[in-house]
Design a protein around this motif. Structure first.
Motif, PDB file in Angstrom:
ATOM      1  N   GLY A 173      28.553  -8.549 -30.802  1.00  0.00           N
ATOM      2  CA  GLY A 173      27.558  -8.251 -31.977  1.00  0.00           C
ATOM      3  C   GLY A 173      26.356  -7.866 -31.758  1.00  0.00           C
ATOM      4  O   GLY A 173      25.637  -7.132 -32.283  1.00  0.00           O
ATOM      5  N   GLN A 174      25.879  -8.621 -30.658  1.00  0.00           N
ATOM      6  CA  GLN A 174      24.276  -8.477 -30.042  1.00  0.00           C
ATOM      7  C   GLN A 174      24.213  -7.167 -29.491  1.00  0.00           C
ATOM      8  O   GLN A 174      23.399  -6.274 -29.540  1.00  0.00           O
ATOM      9  CB  GLN A 174      23.931  -9.426 -28.922  1.00  0.00           C
ATOM     10  CG  GLN A 174      23.806 -10.830 -29.780  1.00  0.00           C
ATOM     11  CD  GLN A 174      23.873 -11.909 -28.884  1.00  0.00           C
ATOM     12  OE1 GLN A 174      24.085 -11.927 -27.774  1.00  0.00           O
ATOM     13  NE2 GLN A 174      23.478 -13.214 -29.264  1.00  0.00           N
ATOM     14  N   LYS A 175      25.373  -6.711 -28.722  1.00  0.00           N
ATOM     15  CA  LYS A 175      25.533  -5.456 -28.075  1.00  0.00           C
ATOM     16  C   LYS A 175      25.270  -4.204 -29.185  1.00  0.00           C
ATOM     17  O   LYS A 175      24.759  -3.232 -29.159  1.00  0.00           O
ATOM     18  CB  LYS A 175      26.746  -5.204 -27.110  1.00  0.00           C
ATOM     19  CG  LYS A 175      26.671  -5.776 -25.982  1.00  0.00           C
ATOM     20  CD  LYS A 175      28.057  -5.645 -25.302  1.00  0.00           C
ATOM     21  CE  LYS A 175      27.844  -6.413 -23.948  1.00  0.00           C
ATOM     22  NZ  LYS A 175      29.337  -6.731 -23.338  1.00  0.00           N
ATOM     23  N   GLN A 176      26.338  -4.383 -30.334  1.00  0.00           N
ATOM     24  CA  GLN A 176      26.022  -3.493 -31.299  1.00  0.00           C
ATOM     25  C   GLN A 176      24.635  -3.434 -32.135  1.00  0.00           C
ATOM     26  O   GLN A 176      24.268  -2.275 -32.372  1.00  0.00           O
ATOM     27  CB  GLN A 176      27.118  -3.920 -32.370  1.00  0.00           C
ATOM     28  CG  GLN A 176      27.330  -2.829 -33.455  1.00  0.00           C
ATOM     29  CD  GLN A 176      27.740  -1.569 -32.841  1.00  0.00           C
ATOM     30  OE1 GLN A 176      27.173  -0.416 -32.385  1.00  0.00           O
ATOM     31  NE2 GLN A 176      29.022  -1.283 -32.617  1.00  0.00           N
ATOM     32  N   MET A 177      24.101  -4.590 -32.078  1.00  0.00           N
ATOM     33  CA  MET A 177      22.564  -4.627 -32.507  1.00  0.00           C
ATOM     34  C   MET A 177      21.626  -3.835 -31.680  1.00  0.00           C
ATOM     35  O   MET A 177      21.042  -2.893 -32.223  1.00  0.00           O
ATOM     36  CB  MET A 177      22.161  -6.001 -32.777  1.00  0.00           C
ATOM     37  CG  MET A 177      22.836  -6.890 -33.678  1.00  0.00           C
ATOM     38  SD  MET A 177      22.002  -8.579 -33.640  1.00  0.00           S
ATOM     39  CE  MET A 177      23.300  -9.362 -34.657  1.00  0.00           C
ATOM     40  N   LEU A 178      21.850  -3.948 -30.178  1.00  0.00           N
ATOM     41  CA  LEU A 178      21.086  -3.286 -29.321  1.00  0.00           C
ATOM     42  C   LEU A 178      21.553  -1.701 -29.432  1.00  0.00           C
ATOM     43  O   LEU A 178      20.570  -0.915 -29.473  1.00  0.00           O
ATOM     44  CB  LEU A 178      21.380  -3.723 -27.910  1.00  0.00           C
ATOM     45  CG  LEU A 178      20.641  -3.020 -26.797  1.00  0.00           C
ATOM     46  CD1 LEU A 178      19.265  -2.971 -26.965  1.00  0.00           C
ATOM     47  CD2 LEU A 178      21.098  -3.497 -25.467  1.00  0.00           C
ATOM     48  N   SER A 179      22.548  -1.366 -29.694  1.00  0.00           N
ATOM     49  CA  SER A 179      22.889   0.159 -29.622  1.00  0.00           C
ATOM     50  C   SER A 179      22.373   0.651 -30.996  1.00  0.00           C
ATOM     51  O   SER A 179      21.745   1.796 -30.808  1.00  0.00           O
ATOM     52  CB  SER A 179      24.562   0.219 -29.727  1.00  0.00           C
ATOM     53  OG  SER A 179      24.933   1.316 -29.866  1.00  0.00           O
ATOM     54  N   ILE A 180      22.435   0.116 -32.037  1.00  0.00           N
ATOM     55  CA  ILE A 180      21.720   0.559 -33.336  1.00  0.00           C
ATOM     56  C   ILE A 180      20.037   0.679 -33.104  1.00  0.00           C
ATOM     57  O   ILE A 180      19.606   1.717 -33.557  1.00  0.00           O
ATOM     58  CB  ILE A 180      22.072  -0.088 -34.617  1.00  0.00           C
ATOM     59  CG1 ILE A 180      23.584   0.177 -34.678  1.00  0.00           C
ATOM     60  CG2 ILE A 180      21.435   0.354 -35.710  1.00  0.00           C
ATOM     61  CD1 ILE A 180      24.326  -0.404 -35.910  1.00  0.00           C
ATOM     62  N   ALA A 181      19.684  -0.485 -32.602  1.00  0.00           N
ATOM     63  CA  ALA A 181      18.127  -0.488 -32.553  1.00  0.00           C
ATOM     64  C   ALA A 181      17.732   0.518 -31.283  1.00  0.00           C
ATOM     65  O   ALA A 181      16.475   0.979 -31.608  1.00  0.00           O
ATOM     66  CB  ALA A 181      17.866  -1.917 -31.985  1.00  0.00           C
ATOM     67  N   ARG A 182      18.446   0.727 -30.697  1.00  0.00           N
ATOM     68  CA  ARG A 182      18.170   1.714 -29.543  1.00  0.00           C
ATOM     69  C   ARG A 182      17.883   3.217 -30.356  1.00  0.00           C
ATOM     70  O   ARG A 182      16.914   3.880 -29.815  1.00  0.00           O
ATOM     71  CB  ARG A 182      19.125   1.833 -28.541  1.00  0.00           C
ATOM     72  CG  ARG A 182      18.633   2.344 -27.092  1.00  0.00           C
ATOM     73  CD  ARG A 182      19.901   2.067 -26.043  1.00  0.00           C
ATOM     74  NE  ARG A 182      21.072   2.770 -26.530  1.00  0.00           N
ATOM     75  CZ  ARG A 182      22.000   2.532 -25.726  1.00  0.00           C
ATOM     76  NH1 ARG A 182      21.998   2.170 -24.297  1.00  0.00           N
ATOM     77  NH2 ARG A 182      23.385   3.208 -25.882  1.00  0.00           N
ATOM     78  N   ALA A 183      18.832   3.466 -31.402  1.00  0.00           N
ATOM     79  CA  ALA A 183      18.822   4.678 -31.971  1.00  0.00           C
ATOM     80  C   ALA A 183      17.461   4.769 -32.779  1.00  0.00           C
ATOM     81  O   ALA A 183      17.048   5.912 -33.043  1.00  0.00           O
ATOM     82  CB  ALA A 183      20.068   5.083 -32.524  1.00  0.00           C
ATOM     83  N   MET A 184      17.118   3.458 -33.264  1.00  0.00           N
ATOM     84  CA  MET A 184      16.164   3.461 -34.307  1.00  0.00           C
ATOM     85  C   MET A 184      14.699   3.155 -33.684  1.00  0.00           C
ATOM     86  O   MET A 184      13.804   3.204 -34.641  1.00  0.00           O
ATOM     87  CB  MET A 184      16.680   2.117 -35.204  1.00  0.00           C
ATOM     88  CG  MET A 184      17.670   2.794 -36.185  1.00  0.00           C
ATOM     89  SD  MET A 184      18.522   0.944 -36.905  1.00  0.00           S
ATOM     90  CE  MET A 184      17.265   0.285 -37.842  1.00  0.00           C
ATOM     91  N   ILE A 185      14.608   2.870 -32.249  1.00  0.00           N
ATOM     92  CA  ILE A 185      13.281   2.711 -31.793  1.00  0.00           C
ATOM     93  C   ILE A 185      12.168   3.677 -32.051  1.00  0.00           C
ATOM     94  O   ILE A 185      11.157   3.735 -31.739  1.00  0.00           O
ATOM     95  CB  ILE A 185      13.418   2.144 -30.301  1.00  0.00           C
ATOM     96  CG1 ILE A 185      12.473   1.859 -29.528  1.00  0.00           C
ATOM     97  CG2 ILE A 185      13.817   3.501 -29.326  1.00  0.00           C
ATOM     98  CD1 ILE A 185      11.910   0.367 -30.236  1.00  0.00           C
ATOM     99  N   GLU A 186      12.825   5.051 -32.062  1.00  0.00           N
ATOM    100  CA  GLU A 186      11.962   6.107 -32.380  1.00  0.00           C
ATOM    101  C   GLU A 186      12.521   6.937 -33.694  1.00  0.00           C
ATOM    102  O   GLU A 186      13.967   6.752 -33.941  1.00  0.00           O
ATOM    103  CB  GLU A 186      12.146   7.143 -31.584  1.00  0.00           C
ATOM    104  CG  GLU A 186      11.014   6.631 -30.054  1.00  0.00           C
ATOM    105  CD  GLU A 186      10.977   7.698 -29.091  1.00  0.00           C
ATOM    106  OE1 GLU A 186      11.617   8.736 -29.008  1.00  0.00           O
ATOM    107  OE2 GLU A 186       9.645   7.880 -28.416  1.00  0.00           O
ATOM    108  N   GLU A 187      11.379   7.214 -34.572  1.00  0.00           N
ATOM    109  CA  GLU A 187      12.108   7.887 -35.912  1.00  0.00           C
ATOM    110  C   GLU A 187      12.867   9.354 -35.392  1.00  0.00           C
ATOM    111  O   GLU A 187      12.420  10.051 -34.606  1.00  0.00           O
ATOM    112  CB  GLU A 187      10.901   8.307 -36.651  1.00  0.00           C
ATOM    113  CG  GLU A 187      11.260   8.564 -38.021  1.00  0.00           C
ATOM    114  CD  GLU A 187      10.074   8.723 -38.954  1.00  0.00           C
ATOM    115  OE1 GLU A 187       8.894   8.368 -38.559  1.00  0.00           O
ATOM    116  OE2 GLU A 187      10.130   9.457 -39.915  1.00  0.00           O
TER     117      GLU A 187
END
Lengths: 343, 240
Positions: free
Chosen positions: B139-153
């Motif tokens: 779950g944490q890996k998935q959060m990181l994966s999505i956060a990584r895409a969202m770190i820049e607009e």
């Protein structure tokens, strides 16, 4: 949909074994040294052999580090890597022969300056050669392992023949710079000055590579690219350009390794790179493909093992490193510090 | 409705001898969540991978803001402002969470305001900031994966099954993150098998079957028409 409960993770305290496990490869080097100390009757002989083993290991590391990154980053098996070692040695030694008035002078400063010129010249030549090698030989065979092996081996043969054309077929014997001849005595052990210098250069190269890989964005791209190149590209980085840069840097490092290896052996031949490839591949495999740290640790282990066994049982020296590789792969089939996933 | 941010026109993609996409047509409107639905193996992941350039379209056009990107290399496509979250998450396990995020901030240093927002959405990332990503839970890996895409607009997000195999509490966190992204006006193309998430987030829906788009329309319409669901996907959302 109901709201998510507060996500509040906690971390369990790790046991001693769990904390030591990631450091097991480093501990293996220490264990090997201790085994050597027990097996070798004289402490001074052990110290001499240990310094010699570390020096040999550092030189193998310098030669192998580029190869492991090239494999890890682009899945390219370069059997021609030894060509850069040979060319580096010949170019570097040619510079040293031209600067004989500096290498023969009893001045550490002049000797080191001559060595620096030889090293920079060798690295520039092999870096340039690496760029051409990648463009002409490696690029057309991306993704085809068998073709890579055949074509890069062919490249190695061509380069060896070119060396023979340019420098002649005979071995070239070398005099080390004056200040690097002889040994210093420490705790009753004779430590060759040149080997100490080789250890120093190897350490500097390793720390510099580690710094670049850990502390710079290009290093992050390389490390991430070794693990998952497709994803690095999906983030917007042109991995192909990074790969060319790594190939050039790896070739230049092999050239540096060639100069150091030539001075270590005090003789150079067109086939010296080819001959070192066995040790280089052992180091890359036991270190874990794509891992610079693994390559460093593997190289030191190979250097130490070779020197200890050659002293204790010379007939076994040749197969000792094969035995080491088998043992490591039985323990960790992907190498000590695996980075590359099965592709 | 304004021009779609992304349009696929007659896209065909082959993988080895297999014809996976057989003429896909798809419009992704701006500032909305577009769901890509369908049974397993119908070509949803291949569609996303074709858009980002991991697979090459053999025929057809992939128009991003009017520009055909079908022949561009992946890095050039990503640099146009397309964030990609692959099905396997694609995190770099050997790198720390911080290094994963630093790498994802392609245009420069991480924007601290945006990072604070991501920490508020995914608190676990802050907790494990210095840890190797490989040590995180699924779950944490998935959060990181999505956060990584969202770190820049980004101008468009391609997200492939972000809730796959996750516990309900984590799915809820994911849904909240995507909802917040949607509220910021992001354009999202989302492949999702969890129908309650699809129903809650989707503005429009596109259903694929056998490498083709077989239905496109409002998510609301699909969500309320059990017979349509049964016909297109062989199941009813009510049961999920």
């Amino acid at each position: 949909m109901s709201a998510a409960p507060e996500h509040n993770p906690t971390m369990a305290r790790m046991s001693l074994a769990e904390r030591l496990e990631p450091h097991a490869p480093v501990l293996l080097i220490i264990a090997l040294m201790i085994l050597g100390l027990i097996a070798i009757p004289s402490t001074s002989s052990w110290l001499t052999l240990t310094v010699s083993g570390l020096a040999m290991g550092m030189m193998i590391f310098i030669m192998a580090s580029g190869l492991t990154l090239v494999f890890g980053l682009m899945d390219v098996i370069n059997f021609g890597h030894g060509a850069f070692v040979s060319v580096g040695a010949f170019v570097g030694i040619s510079f040293l022969l031209m600067l004989e008035h500096m290498t023969g002078a009893p001045s550490l400063w002049l000797n080191l300056t001559a060595m620096m010129v030889a090293i920079v010249g060798a690295m520039a030549a092999t870096g340039l050669m690496g760029w051409a090698f990648e463009k002409v030989i490696v690029k057309p065979v991306y993704g085809h392992h068998l073709k890579q092996i055949l074509v890069t081996m062919g490249g190695l043969i061509v380069v060896e023949q070119l060396i023979i054309v340019l420098w002649g077929p005979e071995e070239i014997f070398i005099n080390r710079p004056e200040a690097l001849k002889g040994a210093i005595t420490f705790a009753g052990a004779a430590l060759e000055k040149y080997r100490l210098v080789a250890v120093g250069i190897g350490l500097v190269v390793f720390l510099a590579m580690r710094w670049v890989l850990r502390r710079t964005k290009i290093g992050l791209i390389v490390r991430a690219g070794v693990e998952n190149g497709e994803m690095v590209e999906a983030l917007g980085y042109r991995l192909r350009l990074v790969f060319v840069g790594v190939f050039i840097a790896g070739s230049a490092l092999a050239g540096l390794g060639g100069v150091l290896w030539g001075l270590y052996q005090e003789v150079i031949t067109a086939h010296m790179g080819n001959q070192t490839m066995i040790l280089i591949f052992i180091v890359v495999i036991i270190g874990g493909l794509g891992s610079v740290e693994g390559c460093f640790i593997g190289a030191l282990m190979v250097g130490l093992m070779q020197n200890y066994v050659a002293f204790l049982e010379p007939k076994l020296a040749l197969i000792s490193n094969i035995g080491l590789m088998v043992a490591i792969l039985m323990w960790r089939p992907m190498g000590m510090i695996p980075v590359v996933k099965a592709k | 409705m304004s021009d779609p941010i992304l349009s696929l026109k007659g896209v065909r993609t082959n993988i080895a001898q297999y014809h996976i996409l057989q003429g896909v047509d798809l419009d992704v409107p701006r500032g909305a969540v577009t769901m890509l639905l369908g049974r397993n193996g119908v070509g949803k992941t291949t569609t996303l991978r074709t858009i980002i350039g991991h697979w090459r379209a053999h025929e057809g056009q992939v128009l991003f803001d009017g520009q055909d990107i079908a022949r561009l290399p992946t890095p050039a496509i990503a640099r146009l402002g397309i964030g990609f979250v692959p099905e396997d998450m694609g995190i770099f396990s050997d790198l720390s969470v911080e290094e994963n995020m630093t790498l994802a901030a392609v245009s420069g240093p991480i924007d601290s305001t945006r990072l604070e927002w991501l920490f508020s959405v995914f608190p676990a990332l802050g907790t494990f900031w210095k840890k190797d990503a490989g040590t995180l839970s699924g779950g944490q890996k998935q959060m990181l994966s999505i956060a990584r895409a969202m770190i820049e607009e980004r101008r468009l997000y391609l997200i492939d099954e972000p809730t796959k195999g996750l516990a309900p509490a984590i799915i809820s966190t994911m849904a909240r993150a995507l909802r917040e992204l949607k509220e910021q006006g992001a354009s999202i193309l989302l492949v999702e098998q969890n129908f309650s998430v699809a129903r809650a987030l989707g503005d429009s829906a596109n259903v694929m079957d056998d490498g083709r788009m077989v239905w496109s329309g409002e998510m609301k319409q699909l969500a309320t028409d059990a017979e349509l669901q049964e016909r297109l996907m062989g199941l009813s959302m009510e049961n999920h």
